[in-house]
Design an enzyme around this catalytic site. Structure first.
Site, PDB file in Angstrom:
ATOM      1  N   ALA A   1       0.874  -1.183   0.000  1.00 41.06           N
ATOM      2  CA  ALA A   1       0.000   0.000   0.000  1.00 41.06           C
ATOM      3  C   ALA A   1       0.909   1.231   0.000  1.00 41.06           C
ATOM      4  O   ALA A   1       0.795   2.133   0.833  1.00 41.06           O
ATOM      5  CB  ALA A   1      -0.975   0.002   1.179  1.00 41.06           C
ATOM      6  N   LEU A   2       1.807   1.218  -0.973  1.00 42.71           N
ATOM      7  CA  LEU A   2       2.925   2.164  -0.965  1.00 42.71           C
ATOM      8  C   LEU A   2       2.475   3.609  -1.154  1.00 42.71           C
ATOM      9  O   LEU A   2       1.558   3.892  -1.912  1.00 42.71           O
ATOM     10  CB  LEU A   2       3.931   1.793  -2.062  1.00 42.71           C
ATOM     11  CG  LEU A   2       4.569   0.413  -1.928  1.00 42.71           C
ATOM     12  CD1 LEU A   2       5.547   0.167  -3.076  1.00 42.71           C
ATOM     13  CD2 LEU A   2       5.275   0.236  -0.586  1.00 42.71           C
TER      14      LEU A   2
ATOM     15  N   GLY B   1       5.917   8.145   1.574  1.00 38.61           N
ATOM     16  CA  GLY B   1       6.832   7.824   2.679  1.00 38.61           C
ATOM     17  C   GLY B   1       7.736   6.662   2.285  1.00 38.61           C
ATOM     18  O   GLY B   1       8.969   6.738   2.403  1.00 38.61           O
ATOM     19  N   HIS B   2       7.124   5.582   1.781  1.00 39.19           N
ATOM     20  CA  HIS B   2       7.918   4.442   1.304  1.00 39.19           C
ATOM     21  C   HIS B   2       8.839   4.881   0.160  1.00 39.19           C
ATOM     22  O   HIS B   2      10.011   4.517   0.103  1.00 39.19           O
ATOM     23  CB  HIS B   2       7.005   3.338   0.760  1.00 39.19           C
ATOM     24  CG  HIS B   2       6.048   2.750   1.748  1.00 39.19           C
ATOM     25  ND1 HIS B   2       4.692   2.954   1.662  1.00 39.19           N
ATOM     26  CD2 HIS B   2       6.238   1.960   2.835  1.00 39.19           C
ATOM     27  CE1 HIS B   2       4.091   2.302   2.646  1.00 39.19           C
ATOM     28  NE2 HIS B   2       5.004   1.696   3.391  1.00 39.19           N
TER      29      HIS B   2
ATOM     30  N   GLY C   1      12.016   3.953   7.887  1.00 41.52           N
ATOM     31  CA  GLY C   1      11.471   5.273   8.164  1.00 41.52           C
ATOM     32  C   GLY C   1      11.427   5.554   9.662  1.00 41.52           C
ATOM     33  O   GLY C   1      11.118   4.667  10.466  1.00 41.52           O
TER      34      GLY C   1
ATOM     35  N   GLN D   1      10.961   0.813  15.977  1.00 37.08           N
ATOM     36  CA  GLN D   1      11.331  -0.298  15.098  1.00 37.08           C
ATOM     37  C   GLN D   1      12.784  -0.189  14.642  1.00 37.08           C
ATOM     38  O   GLN D   1      13.488  -1.199  14.520  1.00 37.08           O
ATOM     39  CB  GLN D   1      10.396  -0.318  13.886  1.00 37.08           C
ATOM     40  CG  GLN D   1      10.725  -1.382  12.856  1.00 37.08           C
ATOM     41  CD  GLN D   1       9.672  -1.479  11.776  1.00 37.08           C
ATOM     42  OE1 GLN D   1       8.704  -2.191  11.921  1.00 37.08           O
ATOM     43  NE2 GLN D   1       9.856  -0.741  10.704  1.00 37.08           N
TER      44      GLN D   1
HETATM   45  P1  AMP Z   1       5.387  -0.380   6.398  1.00 41.31           P
HETATM   46  O1  AMP Z   1       4.961  -0.685   5.004  1.00 41.31           O
HETATM   47  O2  AMP Z   1       4.393   0.385   7.170  1.00 41.31           O
HETATM   48  O3  AMP Z   1       5.907  -1.599   7.112  1.00 41.31           O
HETATM   49  O4  AMP Z   1       6.621   0.606   6.252  1.00 41.31           O
HETATM   50  C1  AMP Z   1       7.760   0.239   5.517  1.00 41.31           C
HETATM   51  C2  AMP Z   1       8.840   1.258   5.770  1.00 41.31           C
HETATM   52  O5  AMP Z   1       8.393   2.543   5.343  1.00 41.31           O
HETATM   53  C3  AMP Z   1       9.157   1.382   7.272  1.00 41.31           C
HETATM   54  O6  AMP Z   1      10.561   1.515   7.427  1.00 41.31           O
HETATM   55  C4  AMP Z   1       8.424   2.635   7.660  1.00 41.31           C
HETATM   56  O7  AMP Z   1       8.996   3.297   8.766  1.00 41.31           O
HETATM   57  C5  AMP Z   1       8.556   3.473   6.396  1.00 41.31           C
HETATM   58  N1  AMP Z   1       7.530   4.503   6.371  1.00 41.31           N
HETATM   59  C6  AMP Z   1       6.197   4.344   6.505  1.00 41.31           C
HETATM   60  N2  AMP Z   1       5.570   5.545   6.524  1.00 41.31           N
HETATM   61  C7  AMP Z   1       6.543   6.482   6.419  1.00 41.31           C
HETATM   62  C8  AMP Z   1       6.545   7.914   6.382  1.00 41.31           C
HETATM   63  N3  AMP Z   1       5.428   8.631   6.479  1.00 41.31           N
HETATM   64  N4  AMP Z   1       7.735   8.540   6.262  1.00 41.31           N
HETATM   65  C9  AMP Z   1       8.893   7.830   6.178  1.00 41.31           C
HETATM   66  N5  AMP Z   1       8.957   6.486   6.197  1.00 41.31           N
HETATM   67  C10 AMP Z   1       7.801   5.815   6.312  1.00 41.31           C
END
Ligand code: AMP
Length: 284
Positions: free
Chosen positions: A32-33, A36-37, A150, A156
């Protein structure tokens, strides 16, 4: 961009890169990119010859079955976005590929000590163990030089650093800044589950954190903690699960400004059944 789904495919794609002596950056995600990703992917592309991104909703890190069931899944759009951004490899394994022994037979166990005992570790039993298991397995398969995480998931990163230290894993962990909407809300895959009114009110989470960062000269830490909790809870649809002010290195709560050199406020808020996290550095 190569799309890999099996262990054999990812291993052979990675082996080719190694043989050519090219460096590899890796970003583990649950899909669900959003931007941020993508900021992590762009940083990796800038730092490395090749970039691999995994998209895997990892069941072992969900302590709430409903959260796992409702987690947004947009694989086709994710692949298109990764391709457009310039990633070299998308690794999209099934649950069976990541856990061939069956989920009920997964036995690895991690002890992250005090770092994992507070905040998300206390609120979501087993969560960080699941994160450790999947990230270690992904690291084993992808064998990157660098991995990007992130700072939105602040605790984490400390967990991953601790895992890398404990298991002697030779991968550089690169923290990346939080990407926010124009109004300040931290981007999150879960934001898509907010209705219009919830989305409108959710902005008060980041806005309150920003205000807290401006009040650091005026308030003691217990005062600041109460200010944030009371302000966010005064918004009708927001319900603070916790707000902790912690040492940015150890994740342990601090009570006075001179107790640590890096002080971070970490918040988790429930908006209906959507659980949002955010954080802000209050001293560094
Ligand atoms: P997730 O898909 O939620 O597991 O996130 C994957 C990576 O993207 C993790 O390292 C998160 O910290 C990073 N991430 C998610 N949202 C953001 C954001 N708003 N800004 C920066 N990194 C993000």
């Amino acid at each position: 961009m190569i799309v890999c789904t099996s262990r054999e495919e990812i291993s052979s794609a990675v082996e080719q890169i190694r043989k050519q002596g090219r460096s590899l950056g890796f970003i583990p995600t649950m899909g669900a990119l959003h931007q941020g990703h993508i900021s992590l992917v762009k940083k990796s592309i800038a730092d490395n010859d090749c970039t691999a991104v995994s998209v895997f909703v990892n069941p072992t890190q969900f302590n709430n079955p409903n959260d796992l069931k409702t987690y947004p899944r947009t694989v086709d759009a994710d692949i298109a976005l990764l391709e457009a951004t310039g990633a070299d490899i998308a690794f999209i394994p099934s649950v069976e590929t990541m856990y061939p022994e069956g989920l009920e037979n997964v036995t690895e166990s991690y002890d992250f000590g005090a770092i994992g005992a507070v905040m998300e570790g206390a609120a979501r039993p087993g969560h960080f163990n699941g994160v450790g298991i999947v990230v270690h397995r992904l690291f084993d398969l992808v064998k990157p030089d660098r991995a990007y995480f992130g700072m939105k998931d602040f605790q984490q990163i400390a967990i991953i650093r601790e895992m890398v230290r404990q298991r002697n894993i030779n991968i550089e962990i690169i923290p990346c800044p939080i990407v926010r909407e124009a109004d300040g809300l931290a981007l999150s895959s879960r934001n898509t589950r907010l209705n219009e009114e919830q989305r409108k009110q959710a902005v008060q989470i980041s806005q309150t954190l920003f205000k807290a960062a401006e009040l650091t000269n005026k308030y003691s830490l217990p005062e600041l903690k109460s200010f944030v909790i009371n302000t966010v809870n005064s918004v009708p649809l927001l319900d603070v699960e916790y707000f902790e002010i912690v040492d940015g290195y150890t994740m342990q709560p601090v009570n006075s400004w001179n107790e640590a050199t890096w002080i971070v406020g970490c918040i988790t808020v429930n908006v209906g059944d959507v659980r949002l996290i955010d954080n802000i550095t209050l001293k560094q």
